[in-house]
Design a protein around this motif. Structure first.
Motif, mmCIF file in Angstrom:
data_model
loop_
_atom_site.group_PDB
_atom_site.id
_atom_site.type_symbol
_atom_site.label_atom_id
_atom_site.label_comp_id
_atom_site.label_asym_id
_atom_site.label_seq_id
_atom_site.Cartn_x
_atom_site.Cartn_y
_atom_site.Cartn_z
ATOM 1 N N GLY A 14 18.309 65.571 -29.673
ATOM 2 C CA GLY A 14 18.021 64.740 -28.757
ATOM 3 C C GLY A 14 18.162 63.293 -28.372
ATOM 4 O O GLY A 14 17.463 63.052 -27.778
ATOM 5 N N PRO A 43 15.840 63.772 -36.803
ATOM 6 C CA PRO A 43 14.828 63.128 -35.829
ATOM 7 C C PRO A 43 14.481 62.298 -36.988
ATOM 8 O O PRO A 43 14.227 61.165 -36.333
ATOM 9 N N GLU A 44 14.255 62.352 -38.063
ATOM 10 C CA GLU A 44 13.761 61.429 -38.710
ATOM 11 C C GLU A 44 15.096 60.472 -39.106
ATOM 12 O O GLU A 44 14.721 59.466 -39.410
ATOM 13 N N PHE A 196 7.170 63.883 -28.078
ATOM 14 C CA PHE A 196 8.327 62.769 -28.639
ATOM 15 C C PHE A 196 8.628 61.853 -27.703
ATOM 16 O O PHE A 196 9.219 62.404 -26.809
ATOM 17 N N HIS A 198 11.699 60.742 -28.558
ATOM 18 C CA HIS A 198 13.330 60.750 -28.839
ATOM 19 C C HIS A 198 14.331 60.279 -28.657
ATOM 20 O O HIS A 198 14.287 61.887 -27.950
ATOM 21 N N SER A 236 7.770 67.567 -24.135
ATOM 22 C CA SER A 236 8.822 67.157 -25.538
ATOM 23 C C SER A 236 8.874 68.860 -26.332
ATOM 24 O O SER A 236 8.188 69.488 -26.491
ATOM 25 N N SER A 237 9.488 68.439 -27.438
ATOM 26 C CA SER A 237 10.422 69.564 -27.476
ATOM 27 C C SER A 237 10.156 69.388 -29.377
ATOM 28 O O SER A 237 10.410 68.777 -29.749
ATOM 29 N N SER A 238 8.629 70.162 -29.690
ATOM 30 C CA SER A 238 8.600 70.125 -31.268
ATOM 31 C C SER A 238 9.273 70.662 -31.992
ATOM 32 O O SER A 238 9.295 69.616 -33.032
ATOM 33 N N GLU A 239 10.267 71.520 -31.897
ATOM 34 C CA GLU A 239 11.729 71.505 -32.539
ATOM 35 C C GLU A 239 12.614 70.074 -33.105
ATOM 36 O O GLU A 239 13.436 70.437 -34.077
ATOM 37 N N LYS A 241 11.813 67.517 -31.731
ATOM 38 C CA LYS A 241 10.974 66.065 -32.278
ATOM 39 C C LYS A 241 11.554 65.078 -30.993
ATOM 40 O O LYS A 241 12.198 63.924 -31.542
ATOM 41 N N CYS A 242 11.811 65.081 -30.149
ATOM 42 C CA CYS A 242 12.366 64.923 -29.114
ATOM 43 C C CYS A 242 12.207 65.264 -27.404
ATOM 44 O O CYS A 242 11.078 66.299 -27.493
ATOM 45 N N GLY A 314 -1.363 71.174 -33.610
ATOM 46 C CA GLY A 314 -0.365 70.773 -32.621
ATOM 47 C C GLY A 314 -0.241 70.125 -31.740
ATOM 48 O O GLY A 314 -1.768 70.303 -31.024
#
Ligand SMILES: Cc1ncc(COP(=O)(O)O)c(N)n1
Length: 430
Positions: A14, A43-44, A196, A198, A236-239, A241-242, A314
């Motif tokens: 990310g 990401p978390e 996202f 990040h 941003s990329s939902s996969e 999360k960035c 989403g």
């Protein structure tokens, strides 16, 4: 042009070097990646990091410094005070953008205590420093809760710490960035962008370094870097999360118009949530909108009933609906001007109302489906749309069937753009 990047590795893909390399590449320059720390992160959560011996960082920089004509350097995660010292020594004389990363946005420290002090003493002097609000607070020791505070902090970084220039980024406040340069303040207004974030700090500083490397001046380069990051957030990329720093390479104007047109149309639908709720099928509603070239955006996870109203699960994304995409692309083989479609729950009244409004209705019936289509894996939708279109003389506004996708009867409302579909739906619901 070569841009030296001194930063950490984010295993979640990310932030850090990955975001930096993508940013520099997206802006058409050549990235020279120097690794300082390996972070164990998703990401978390950051669960820890290992800093390379500072002498390794020195050798990395030396390997490229004599060879490439380095026009700018971006400095991110450093990990240790020792690395800060070496980076200060080895980047002397280069145009240096310093993103003073102290912790991850999830709150994990990414530099040791000695490092923070060394950063102030050795690396901020002479750098274009780009803290966010928490970093500006930590470095200056003052509370930053307004644009005026951001200006004060920027001035401290330049006048007291010896930074060449300071950009304090307002993502944690009202999205205004403040630049203090040559004794003057510049404000860059922004707005909340869904997506996202990040990796935004990394991308911003890398973009700024790349733009300066190209010879762009301040304050233009700050404005441009900010807009670059905004686009990276939008797409941003939902996969991951960035952010997606490659977005500017991937989008074009028509994609952008289609994406934002669909986003607005979904907002309009949500505003009619109570009215629309009974027409959302069990499997959910989706709304697809194609670019003129035939790339199809839709709502990831569909739009579902939510209490008395409705809710998109989403964001709007490319290829987020398989069924509607296939229906739309088939429809466009006959009527290429049609670019949008929504699916609603079938009811006899809905069809009667469509006819009453003078809209053209057609249908297909799976019992009429030829054996060879049935046996083929994926042809039913295409066969159905074609059959319905051929059944009527004019371009249909609505096509329904009495049991197909998830076996639930369904109504498809087509239009030339997403706005027209919303208008038709509004009329149909009365
Ligand atoms: C390797 C590395 N570099 C930078 C950041 C800061 O990014 P964020 O503020 O998005 O956590 C990070 N988490 N990891």
């Amino acid at each position: 042009m070569a841009v030296l990047i001194i930063a950490g590795l984010d295993t979640g893909g990310g932030a850090g070097l990955k975001a930096d390399i993508e940013t520099v590449s997206a802006l058409g320059e050549h990235p020279l990646p120097v690794l300082t720390s390996v972070t164990y992160q998703n990401p978390e959560k950051v669960s820890g990091y290992f800093s390379l011996p500072a002498e390794v960082v020195r050798e990395e920089i030396r390997a490229v410094r004599g060879h490439f004509d380095i026009k700018a350097v971006k400095v991110g995660v450093l990990g240790s005070g020792e690395a800060v010292k070496i980076v200060a020594e080895e980047t002397r004389g280069l145009l240096r953008v310093l993103d003073p990363v102290l912790t991850s946005s999830t709150g994990h420290p990414l530099i040791d205590v000695e490092g923070v002090e060394t950063l102030k003493d050795l690396l901020i002097p002479g750098s274009i420093v780009t803290p966010n609000v928490p970093e500006a607070e930590k470095l200056t020791g003052m509370k930053v809760s307004s644009v005026e505070d951001m200006k004060k902090a920027a001035r401290i970084l330049v006048d007291e710490f010896g930074a060449k220039t300071a950009v304090v980024k307002g993502g944690h406040l009202d999205y205004t960035d403040v630049l203090y340069w040559n004794g003057e303040f510049y404000e860059f207004r922004g707005e909340m962008i869904e997506g996202f974030t990040h990796g935004t700090g990394c991308a911003f500083s890398s973009a700024l370094a790349s733009l300066l490397a190209k010879g762009m001046g301040l304050p233009e380069a700050v404005e441009e870097a900010k807009r670059f990051v905004e686009t990276a957030i939008v797409f941003s990329s939902s996969e991951g999360k960035c952010i997606n720093p490659l977005a500017p390479l991937e989008i074009d104007v028509e994609r952008w118009r289609t994406y934002s047109g669909l986003k607005n149309a979904v907002k309009r639908l949500v505003e009619m949530g109570e009215l629309l709720n009974p027409f959302v099928p069990e499997v959910g509603t989706n709304f697809a909108y194609a670019t003129p070239q035939g790339e199809v955006f839709a709502v990831k996870g569909r739009i579902v009933r939510y209490g008395k109203t409705i809710k998109p699960i989403g964001p709007v994304e490319l290829n987020a609906s398989d069924h509607l995409k296939r229906a739309l692309l088939k429809f466009r083989e006959f009527y290429p001007e049609v670019r949008a479609v929504i699916n609603l729950r079938y009811s006899r009244e809905l069809i009667e109302r469509t006819e009453k409004l003078g809209l053209t209705v057609s249908f297909y019936d799976r019992r009429e489906e030829p054996g060879e289509v049935k046996r083929a894996e994926r042809g039913t939708m295409e066969w159905g749309i074609e059959t319905a279109i051929r059944r009527v003389r004019e371009r249909p506004d609505v096509i329904y069937h009495l049991g197909d996708w998830g076996k639930e009867p369904m109504v498809l409302v087509f239009g030339r753009d997403a706005r027209e579909v919303v208008r038709k739906v509004k009329e149909l619901l009365g």
